[in-house]
Every structure is written in C-alpha cells, then in structure tokens.
Design an enzyme around this catalytic site. Sequence first.
Site, PDB file in Angstrom:
ATOM      1  N   HIS A   1      66.939 149.953  -1.922  1.00 49.84           N
ATOM      2  CA  HIS A   1      65.484 149.789  -2.074  1.00 49.84           C
ATOM      3  C   HIS A   1      64.894 150.923  -2.906  1.00 49.84           C
ATOM      4  CE1 HIS A   1      64.409 146.309   0.344  1.00 49.84           C
ATOM      5  NE2 HIS A   1      65.022 146.760   1.432  1.00 49.84           N
ATOM      6  N   GLY A   4      65.946 149.307   9.718  1.00 50.75           N
ATOM      7  CA  GLY A   4      65.764 150.304   8.672  1.00 50.75           C
ATOM      8  C   GLY A   4      64.529 149.967   7.855  1.00 50.75           C
ATOM      9  N   GLN A  51      59.339 149.853   0.411  1.00 49.18           N
ATOM     10  CA  GLN A  51      58.858 148.619   1.050  1.00 49.18           C
ATOM     11  C   GLN A  51      57.413 148.732   1.537  1.00 49.18           C
ATOM     12  OE1 GLN A  51      62.583 148.528   3.577  1.00 49.18           O
ATOM     13  NE2 GLN A  51      62.162 146.337   3.422  1.00 49.18           N
ATOM     14  N   CYS A  97      66.321 141.134   5.285  1.00 44.84           N
ATOM     15  CA  CYS A  97      65.455 142.201   4.778  1.00 44.84           C
ATOM     16  C   CYS A  97      64.010 141.862   5.120  1.00 44.84           C
ATOM     17  CB  CYS A  97      65.622 142.329   3.263  1.00 44.84           C
ATOM     18  SG  CYS A  97      64.613 143.635   2.541  1.00 44.84           S
ATOM     19  N   LEU A  98      63.287 142.859   5.595  1.00 44.79           N
ATOM     20  CA  LEU A  98      61.879 142.643   5.940  1.00 44.79           C
ATOM     21  C   LEU A  98      61.065 142.257   4.701  1.00 44.79           C
ATOM     22  CD1 LEU A  98      61.476 145.641   8.392  1.00 44.79           C
ATOM     23  CD2 LEU A  98      61.621 143.206   8.996  1.00 44.79           C
ATOM     24  N   HIS A 129      71.831 149.571   2.163  1.00 41.33           N
ATOM     25  CA  HIS A 129      70.711 148.634   1.946  1.00 41.33           C
ATOM     26  C   HIS A 129      69.417 149.417   1.662  1.00 41.33           C
ATOM     27  CE1 HIS A 129      68.463 144.811   3.242  1.00 41.33           C
ATOM     28  NE2 HIS A 129      67.520 145.720   3.271  1.00 41.33           N
ATOM     29  N   GLU A 130      69.175 150.469   2.446  1.00 38.67           N
ATOM     30  CA  GLU A 130      67.934 151.249   2.258  1.00 38.67           C
ATOM     31  C   GLU A 130      67.970 152.045   0.949  1.00 38.67           C
ATOM     32  OE1 GLU A 130      65.817 150.185   4.048  1.00 38.67           O
ATOM     33  OE2 GLU A 130      66.983 149.466   5.738  1.00 38.67           O
TER      34      GLU A 130
HETATM   35  O1  GNR Z   1      66.151 144.877   9.846  1.00 35.72           O
HETATM   36  C1  GNR Z   1      67.026 144.796   8.989  1.00 35.72           C
HETATM   37  N1  GNR Z   1      68.234 144.292   9.324  1.00 35.72           N
HETATM   38  C2  GNR Z   1      69.347 144.344   8.503  1.00 35.72           C
HETATM   39  C3  GNR Z   1      70.446 143.571   8.846  1.00 35.72           C
HETATM   40  C4  GNR Z   1      71.592 143.602   8.085  1.00 35.72           C
HETATM   41  C5  GNR Z   1      71.643 144.423   6.975  1.00 35.72           C
HETATM   42  C6  GNR Z   1      70.557 145.197   6.613  1.00 35.72           C
HETATM   43  C7  GNR Z   1      69.404 145.160   7.378  1.00 35.72           C
HETATM   44  S1  GNR Z   1      68.056 146.160   6.952  1.00 35.72           S
HETATM   45  C8  GNR Z   1      66.742 145.227   7.597  1.00 35.72           C
HETATM   46  C9  GNR Z   1      65.420 145.977   7.461  1.00 35.72           C
HETATM   47  C10 GNR Z   1      65.110 146.167   6.001  1.00 35.72           C
HETATM   48  O2  GNR Z   1      64.719 145.295   5.282  1.00 35.72           O
HETATM   49  N2  GNR Z   1      65.327 147.355   5.518  1.00 35.72           N
HETATM   50  O3  GNR Z   1      65.136 147.599   4.217  1.00 35.72           O
HETATM   51 NI    NI Z   2      65.412 145.688   3.211  1.00 32.64          NI
END
Ligand code: GNR
Ligand code: NI
Length: 162
Positions: free
Chosen positions: A137, A46, A51, A91-92, A133-134
């Site tokens: 952000h 995601g 980001q 998270c990236l 999670h997204e």
């Molecule tokens: O790539 C991602 N893997 C992930 C694994 C577990 C819970 C959430 C994520 S999202 C993350 C990519 C990211 O940072 N999205 O904002």
């Molecule tokens: Ni993230």
Amino acid sequence: MTQLNILTLPDSRLKTKAEPIKVIDEAVKQLAKDMLETMYAAPGIGLAATQVDQHVRLVVIDVSEEKNQPLVMVNPEIIEKAGIQTHEEGCLSVPGIYAKVKRADQIVVSFQDLEGNQQELAAEDLLAVCIQHELDHLEGVVFLDHLSALKRKLAIKKLARA
Ligand code: GNR
Ligand code: NI
C-alpha cells in the site's frame, strides 16, 4: 475515538507512493492511534496510512486472535525474504473481493517504533503476508495488482457491480 475514512478502489489516491517519516512527532503518534482504532473497528488485521489518505510510511498491524498485540511500524523495510506461500487475501480498500496471492513465506522487516527506536522483526505465515500487503500500500500497490490481468479484470468487474 477517531475512526478515519478508508479509501476504496477505484480511488486513484491509493496509487500514491508514501513519503518517509523524518520526525516522529505528536501528529504521527495521533495518526498511529487513530489508524489502530480504525483498523480494529473495520475490522481488519492491518492498515496502511495510504488507505486513510495520509501518504507517509506508517502501518499498523494486529494479527492476534485477541486483538491485543498492536504493531506500529514507521518507515518499514523488508530486508530479507525467503520461501513462497499462497494465502487468500482481502483488503479494506477492495471490499468484498478475495483472492489468493503468492508472497514470501518468511521475512525480516526493519522499522522504527513510535519512540524512534530501530527494530527488526522476523515474521512468517499470516504476519508475513500482512506486512507485505501493508508495505505494498505504501508503494501504491493493492493485492489485485499481483493477480493475472484476467483475474484482476474479473475482480474489478465484481467490485463495480457491488
Ligand atoms: O484485514 C485484512 N485482512 C487481510 C487478510 C489477508 C491478507 C491481508 C489482509 S490485510 C486486510 C486489511 C487491509 O486492507 N490492510 O491493508
Ligand atoms: Ni489492504
């Protein structure tokens, strides 16, 4: 191919609250395309516009094994939540750090697709985790913010060492 630069902590721009998208114009469509390419290349499941330093309410997701089910959500909103699940998240924007986070297990998210059609999607398991999670952000929140102060402090120390 356009890969966008992904902001990482402690960049304060990750704390910006994103603005609603009023018109889905070519620029929004191009941003969605570039975000998908950036997400697949990372690789990640995601990516939120926040980001890549674009503070608009746009997220892209693909939790499929084959990486062939891209989801683009404009102005997403969670309209129902049920249950609790705990999942290890990364998270990236927080490279190399992983931690268990408690979130809703089942959600319904309402959003517009790139054609401007209003959509509703019911999600559970990893897809529900990723959507939550997204959407965080877009509010300027990263998964570390869900941890206890102690765990967050340890994670930030580890990040600083790397
Ligand atoms: O790539 C991602 N893997 C992930 C694994 C577990 C819970 C959430 C994520 S999202 C993350 C990519 C990211 O940072 N999205 O904002
Ligand atoms: Ni993230």
